[in-house]
Structures are given as C-alpha cells and as structure tokens.
Design an enzyme around this catalytic site. Structure first.
Site, PDB file in Angstrom:
ATOM      1  N   CYS A 205       0.863  -1.309  -0.274  1.00 45.07           N
ATOM      2  CA  CYS A 205      -0.041   0.091   0.019  1.00 45.07           C
ATOM      3  C   CYS A 205       0.756   1.156  -0.200  1.00 45.07           C
ATOM      4  O   CYS A 205       0.294   2.393  -0.050  1.00 45.07           O
ATOM      5  CB  CYS A 205      -0.843   0.038   1.167  1.00 45.07           C
ATOM      6  SG  CYS A 205      -0.040  -0.058   2.730  1.00 45.07           S
TER       7      CYS A 205
ATOM      8  N   ARG B  35      -7.655   2.974  13.524  1.00 44.17           N
ATOM      9  CA  ARG B  35      -7.039   2.437  12.143  1.00 44.17           C
ATOM     10  C   ARG B  35      -8.363   2.217  10.853  1.00 44.17           C
ATOM     11  O   ARG B  35      -9.206   1.461  11.157  1.00 44.17           O
ATOM     12  CB  ARG B  35      -6.522   1.117  12.211  1.00 44.17           C
ATOM     13  CG  ARG B  35      -5.591   0.501  11.169  1.00 44.17           C
ATOM     14  CD  ARG B  35      -4.917  -0.962  11.340  1.00 44.17           C
ATOM     15  NE  ARG B  35      -3.921  -1.235  10.215  1.00 44.17           N
ATOM     16  CZ  ARG B  35      -2.466  -0.949  10.563  1.00 44.17           C
ATOM     17  NH1 ARG B  35      -2.245  -0.033  11.502  1.00 44.17           N
ATOM     18  NH2 ARG B  35      -1.554  -1.219   9.675  1.00 44.17           N
TER      19      ARG B  35
ATOM     20  N   ARG C 123      -9.097   0.953   6.805  1.00 47.61           N
ATOM     21  CA  ARG C 123      -8.551   0.447   5.679  1.00 47.61           C
ATOM     22  C   ARG C 123      -9.608   0.240   4.948  1.00 47.61           C
ATOM     23  O   ARG C 123     -10.725  -0.041   5.206  1.00 47.61           O
ATOM     24  CB  ARG C 123      -7.780  -0.847   6.244  1.00 47.61           C
ATOM     25  CG  ARG C 123      -6.548  -0.886   6.838  1.00 47.61           C
ATOM     26  CD  ARG C 123      -5.501  -0.184   6.045  1.00 47.61           C
ATOM     27  NE  ARG C 123      -4.139  -0.197   6.634  1.00 47.61           N
ATOM     28  CZ  ARG C 123      -3.689   0.782   7.030  1.00 47.61           C
ATOM     29  NH1 ARG C 123      -4.225   1.916   7.265  1.00 47.61           N
ATOM     30  NH2 ARG C 123      -2.360   0.842   7.783  1.00 47.61           N
TER      31      ARG C 123
ATOM     32  N   GLU D 106      -7.019  -6.085   0.433  1.00 51.48           N
ATOM     33  CA  GLU D 106      -7.111  -5.054   1.607  1.00 51.48           C
ATOM     34  C   GLU D 106      -5.948  -3.930   1.146  1.00 51.48           C
ATOM     35  O   GLU D 106      -4.814  -4.253   0.653  1.00 51.48           O
ATOM     36  CB  GLU D 106      -6.650  -5.558   2.849  1.00 51.48           C
ATOM     37  CG  GLU D 106      -6.668  -4.597   4.105  1.00 51.48           C
ATOM     38  CD  GLU D 106      -5.175  -4.166   4.520  1.00 51.48           C
ATOM     39  OE1 GLU D 106      -4.838  -3.268   5.312  1.00 51.48           O
ATOM     40  OE2 GLU D 106      -4.331  -4.836   3.855  1.00 51.48           O
TER      41      GLU D 106
END
Length: 436
Positions: free
Chosen positions: A153, A258, A260, A191
């Site tokens: 990512c 967090r 995502r 993800e």
C-alpha cells in the site's frame, strides 16, 4: 550422516525441493545474505560447495522445519475437515490468514517476500512462505476457492509518494489479477490503506474495480513495471461482482483509529444468476466503547521485561523525548497538529500504528508520568493486541525493530474476523442458490 562431494549438489536440491522451498527461502532459512539465492544456485549446480558450518545447517534443516511445524501455535490441523481452500498473498505475518483458517479453511499457498516476516510466519504457522510473487508462475499455485491479498500500500498511502500504478509496489495488484484470471477462485478479499479510495481522484480504485469486473478497456501504459505474465493476463476478462468499504478497527472492539479499505468479489461466471447485492452485506460493527488500558501490559510485566533485557527497552531517552517536544512546539507554532501523540490507559483509542513505529514511536507514546518516567513505546505484545492478534501469537521470532514493522504493516485481525464470517456465509448461500 555422510555425503560425498559429488552427491552434495543433488542432496541440496532434493532437500530444498522436499521442503517445498525456493532458493531464496532456502537461503533465508540458513541465515544468508541477499545474495543467498545465487549461492544456493551455485551449490546445486556444483560450481562451489557450502562451508562445513553451512553444510551442517543444511543437514539439520529437516529437523528444524519439523520443529517449527510441531511448535507453531497456528499450524493447520490435518485432522480437521476443510470447508474451503485459500491462498495468502502479500501475507506479512498472517493477519488475514488466521481468521479464514479458524472458519475451516486450509491455506494451500503463501507468498511473502520479506525474510523477517517469513520468520515470524514460520514460527506461528509452521510454514515457510514462498517469496517474490512476481517470480512465481501461476501454474505453480494450487487451485483454491478464495484469494486473500493485503497488497502493498505504500504507493497509495499518506506516508508514500502516492504514485499509484507508477510505483512498482502499486503494480502488485496486477499480480493478483493474473492469478484471478488463471485460477478463477470463487471469491477474493483484498485490503489496502483507505487513501486508495481517493487516489488520483478515485481513478486508481475505479481502474482496479473495473479490471475485477471485466469492464476495463484502457491499456495499461507499457512503462509501468509488472511481470510479463501479469501484462498478458490483462488481455483476459474477469467477471466478478465487486464491492468495497472502508472499515475502522476501533468500531470492532480494538482501541486503534485504523481505517482500511476492503474489496470483496464473487465469481459471476461460477455462480451464474446469483444476485450478490441481495446476499452479501458488510459486517455491522458493534461499536463497543474501547479503552487503551485494555491492551497495555501491567507494571509488573514491564518490570519483568526490564529484568529480562537488563534495561528498560521501551521508555524513550531524554534526548528523544526532548526532540519530540521541540518538534511538537515547532509544528504548533506553524498552526498544525503534527508531532508525538501521548496516550494513557483511559484514552479511547490510539493513532494508527505504522511500519515506521520502530523509529521513534511518536504516533503512539504511553504516558508514564505516574511513575516518574518519560513516555514509552508500546511493547511487541501490546502491538499484537492493538492489531487484534491472539495472546499466543509469537512476537519474538525476530528483533523488536522488525516486529514493530510487521505489526505496523499488518491488518487488524478483529476486522478480518467479521469480514470473513460474512464472506463465508455469502458463499454458503450462493452455493445453495446455484444448486437450485
């Protein structure tokens, strides 16, 4: 065991292949440098021979691997009947794998290029991941029902350069695409960081989704780096139903802010007329109030660590603490909120832990003023808890610096637990509808 010089190349090749290891992974197990793959190749071709120390290590590899398998807390249980098969790409330390394994899945292939992450994976699952996915032919990957991939990512993150597909790491998506083309698993879960959603005004995500749906018409520029097999696969059309959603760890019971993005897909060619708009839904987050104190180790545990290491390895130095405070004041003068962030046991949640956490811990520092100490970094066990990993997950297979990187790069397992349950329920319902 005695082996003649002439039979050494043959023995080395056979032991490596019997263990299911590539040359790079074999070299990593032997603790060799980045040039280890070439050295192993030379051994197998009889160009040169291992030193006595390395030869003894090679002779012990079978027992070493057996020991890892026997002691790994999350090794696959061969006695359990498998509901499905899956592969774990860009696996890191297996944060996406374990929730699917717990639901009855068998992991039949793993890929992770980082040799330190491979060590942690081996310690916990008893399996040595394959290395660089760009060097692995799709034909060598076993058939599977679900593809899992937390693809790199950095190219899309705030910390990276946001170059997207122009960055080699960003093109790892195309390695996933070529495996989907060849293997056609029934479903996938991908993800990435939430910034992927807005990258290039949404065009990068739209390209990804269009490719997965089979709607992509634009040619990928020839100067974007990817394997030849991946580029060829782009001429083939996929036909997946696709949806995506940004999920937040703190909404699933873990005290970490967090976020995502998760992308799910189900193969329309296999499931026919099944309407996944009707049968798939994202998990409803429980949104139970969280508290940082719930993941912190006790003072007695921290003291035990001090005794173990003969020093306090988590409390930051006076110099580093002074630097943090100075930089925060400088940023405050400029009118922004950058700088360190301090938490205590009553804090609702922390910032997102990142791969750079090992450097200075600035994004998550724990207040220790009650005991007259400078703030401290999280311990590796606390990092594991902050990512929802189970208590028996092994966190000391590598150095502390490396394990901090690994948890910073990992996923929040509690979120994956919830998504995996929804996906498996959807697959069961889709199979039933397909049979009608």
């Amino acid at each position: 065991m005695t082996t003649s010089i002439k039979s050494k190349p043959e023995y080395i090749r056979s032991i490596r292949e019997n263990l299911g290891l590539g040359r790079t992974e074999f070299a990593n197990l032997l603790g060799m440098s980045s040039a280890g793959e070439r050295t192993v190749r030379g051994w197998e071709e009889g160009e040169h021979y291992p030193t006595p120390v390395k030869w003894n290590a090679i002779l012990e590899l079978e027992s070493v691997m057996r020991s890892h398998l026997e002691s790994a807390p999350f090794r696959h249980n061969p006695e359990v009947q498998n509901r499905f098969r899956f592969i774990d790409l860009f696996a890191g330390i297996g944060g996406i794998r374990l929730p699917f394994q717990k639901l009855g899945g068998k992991c039949v292939f793993t890929s992770e290029w980082d040799k330190f992450a491979q060590k942690t994976y081996l310690a916990n699952y008893g399996e040595m991941p394959n290395g660089d996915i760009t060097q692995i032919k799709t034909a060598d990957i076993k058939e599977h029902d679900i593809l899992l991939g937390g693809f790199p990512c950095q190219a899309f993150s705030q910390a990276g350069l946001k170059q997207g597909f122009s960055d080699t790491r960003g093109t790892m998506f195309f390695e996933i695409q070529r495996i989907l083309v060849e293997k056609r698993p029934k479903a996938f879960l991908l993800e990435n960081v939430k910034q992927l959603k807005g990258h290039d005004k949404g065009r990068t995500l739209k390209t990804i989704v269009d490719i997965l749906k089979g709607n992509h018409k634009q040619e990928i520029p020839t100067d974007i780096p990817m394997s030849e097999e991946a580029r060829h696969a782009l001429t083939e059309k996929l036909n997946y139903w696709v949806d995506f959603k940004v999920l937040r760890a703190a909404d699933f019971g873990v005290p970490q802010n967090r976020e995502r993005i998760f992308i799910v897909g189900f193969d329309k060619d296999y499931f026919g007329d099944v309407d996944f708009n009707d049968i798939f839904s994202w998990p409803t987050p429980p949104c139970i109030p969280t508290r940082v104190g719930d993941i912190l180790q006790t003072r007695s545990e921290l003291i035990a660590d001090e005794i173990k290491y003969n020093k306090d390895v988590y409390t930051i130095s006076d110099k580093l603490w002074a630097g943090h405070q100075k930089r925060k004041e400088e940023h405050k003068t400029k009118g922004n909120g950058f700088g360190y962030t301090l938490y205590n046991s009553e804090s609702e949640y922390t910032n997102t832990i990142s791969a750079r956490y090992y450097k200075d811990g600035s994004e998550i520092l724990i207040d220790q003023s009650e005991v007259g100490k400078n703030p401290r970094k999280l311990t590796p066990r606390e990092c594991a808890r902050l990512q929802g990993f189970p208590e028996n997950f092994i966190v000391d297979a590598v150095s502390q610096g490396q394990i901090y990187k690994q948890f910073g790069n990992s996923v929040c397992m509690k979120v994956i637990d919830a998504v995996a349950e929804q996906m498996l329920e959807t697959l069961d319902n889709a199979e039933a509808l397909r049979q009608k």
